[in-house]
Design an enzyme around this catalytic site. Structure first.
Site, PDB file in Angstrom:
ATOM      1  N   GLU A 146       2.313  -0.365   9.890  1.00 14.25           N
ATOM      2  CA  GLU A 146       0.864  -0.677   9.850  1.00 14.25           C
ATOM      3  C   GLU A 146       0.041   0.443  10.493  1.00 14.25           C
ATOM      4  O   GLU A 146      -0.934   0.202  11.207  1.00 14.25           O
ATOM      5  CB  GLU A 146       0.575  -2.065  10.416  1.00 14.25           C
ATOM      6  CG  GLU A 146       1.182  -3.129   9.510  1.00 14.25           C
ATOM      7  CD  GLU A 146       0.484  -4.474   9.461  1.00 14.25           C
ATOM      8  OE1 GLU A 146      -0.649  -4.591   9.921  1.00 14.25           O
ATOM      9  OE2 GLU A 146       1.103  -5.403   8.909  1.00 14.25           O
ATOM     10  N   LEU A 165       0.846  -1.206   0.000  1.00 18.88           N
ATOM     11  CA  LEU A 165       0.000   0.000   0.000  1.00 18.88           C
ATOM     12  C   LEU A 165       0.879   1.252   0.000  1.00 18.88           C
ATOM     13  O   LEU A 165       0.755   2.116  -0.864  1.00 18.88           O
ATOM     14  CB  LEU A 165      -0.911  -0.019   1.243  1.00 18.88           C
ATOM     15  CG  LEU A 165      -1.730   1.234   1.521  1.00 18.88           C
ATOM     16  CD1 LEU A 165      -2.800   1.429   0.448  1.00 18.88           C
ATOM     17  CD2 LEU A 165      -2.414   1.166   2.898  1.00 18.88           C
TER      18      LEU A 165
END
Ligand code: COS
Length: 381
Positions: A363, A125
């Site tokens: 994260e 991502l």
């Protein structure tokens, strides 16, 4: 609320604790010092059926729940947080998007290979200019006959170069923010996907983290995951669950540091008695123990909600925030208990401090976790 483990979860704990003690512990120092990707440990985890814990049995997995997965990651992280990170990214953000959003064909194509450990998974991502602001990706996916052409760069990708599958987000409508992002399943041997050199990092040595370059990378229509424009929500949902794994990794780091600090405080003599008999050391150990347990329970609470199919975005963010901050604090305190020895690389204390720092960043930084928690508690009108 019952916080005891089911007989099945107890069995898993026994299995993974034994794996961590027998296989991971003796390898941890060498993996760190040589910055060596622990392929042997991945293979051994695969032999025990641990690479597909969350994958249903119908697709070759173990069909276990998120509490069992958290226990697995915690036990490995007690000795080697970097190995735990590799296994976590594979089993969580790397695999789960297919479980939840994959077509039957995609599940049959990928899940058995992921569950057997034959294929390692990565999740892509983040970009050089899109970290916390993950909706503003620069990587584009332009439609062509029968599929898409992807161009762009991903950064900080765990398992880069080792993975056979990248779950990757790109903009099909650049500039449209969250609504313009689409998820793709890209095979590691796609000629348009190239991995940069592994980053030299402060910690988590052994874990392969690198850039992933997409240069006219051709992806078939059948390799789009979900619908066009659904990719941001797929990524956010994956990260909700991923954050449980990161919390578990932090709990393992904290527990490992605490175990070592207790053992050392019992054995190290100063002023004619074990240092554990001094109140200043006892206070440290008590505080470390309370925070470790609180971090574990927050982690299991988020995991239990996830397993029950209830909303758990806020709880996962709370667990990740608390557990990773606690791990940072506890690894530093445990190092302090060791005094000068804690500062030496031949003891695991310094490595744990270096490894713990990553948890506060990846994260979703802990600043982003606070944002997620606050928005959930008081949504903007
Ligand atoms: N699950 C499902 N959908 C979600 C979601 C979640 N956890 N979080 C947000 N969404 C949805 C929203 O509901 C919204 O959809 P609707 O407009 O249909 O309601 C859409 O996604 C956009 O959400 P939002 O407006 O909250 O997006 P923002 O751009 O404000 O971003 C943050 C929100 C900052 C929380 C997000 O970008 C984030 O988590 N950033 C950190 C990224 C990260 O963790 N990177 C590490 C990658 S791994 S190395």
């Amino acid at each position: 609320m019952d916080l005891s483990l089911s007989p099945e979860q107890e069995d898993i704990r026994k299995l993974v604790r034994d794996f961590a003690q027998r296989e991971v512990k003796p390898r941890a120092e060498a993996i760190d010092h040589r910055d060596e990707f622990p392929r042997d440990l991945v293979d051994k985890a695969a032999e025990l059926g641990l690479m597909g814990m969350l994958v249903p049995e119908a697709y070759g997995g173990a069909g276990l729940d998120h509490i069992a997965f958290a226990i697995f990651i915690e036990e490995v992280a007690r000795f080697a947080a970097s190995t735990a990170g590799i296994l976590d990214v594979h089993g969580s953000v790397g695999t789960e998007p297919i479980l939840h959003f994959g077509s039957e064909e995609q599940k049959r194509r990928w899940l058995p290979a992921l569950a057997s450990g034959k294929t390692l998974a990565a999740f892509a991502l983040t970009e050089p200019e899109a970290g916390s602001d993950a909706a503003h990706l620069k990587t584009t996916a332009v439609r062509r006959n029968g599929g898409y052409t992807l161009n762009g760069t991903k950064i900080f990708i765990t398992n880069a170069g080792q993975a056979g599958l990248y779950t990757l987000m790109a903009a099909t409508r650049p500039g449209a923010g969250a609504d313009g992002i689409t998820a793709f399943l890209i095979a590691g041997d796609n000629p348009g996907l190239n991995v940069g050199p592994r980053f030299k990092k402060m910690g988590l040595n052994g874990s392969a983290i690198a850039e992933v370059h997409l240069e006219d990378c051709l992806v078939d229509e059948r390799d789009r995951l979900g619908e066009e424009g659904q990719g941001f929500r797929i990524a956010m949902q994956a990260l909700d669950s991923g954050r449980i794994g990161i919390s578990a990794q932090a709990v393992g780091l904290a527990q490992g540091a605490l175990d070592d600090a207790i053992a050392y405080a019992r054995e190290r003599q100063q002023f004619g008695k074990p240092i554990g008999e001094f109140q200043s050391i006892q206070n440290k150990i008590a505080d470390m123990a309370v925070k470790t347990r609180a971090a574990r329970w927050l982690t299991w609470k988020a995991a239990a909600l996830c397993d029950a199919g209830q909303p758990f975005t806020r709880e996962a963010a709370m667990a990740k925030l608390f557990a990773t901050d606690a791990a940072m604090e506890i690894t530093l305190e445990a190092l302090q208990v060791f005094g000068g020895y804690g500062y030496l690389e031949e003891y695991p204390m310094a490595r744990r401090v270096r490894d713990a720092k990553a948890g506060q960043i990846y994260e979703g930084t802990n600043q982003v976790q606070r944002l997620v928690i606050a928005r959930d508690l008081a949504p903007a009108r």
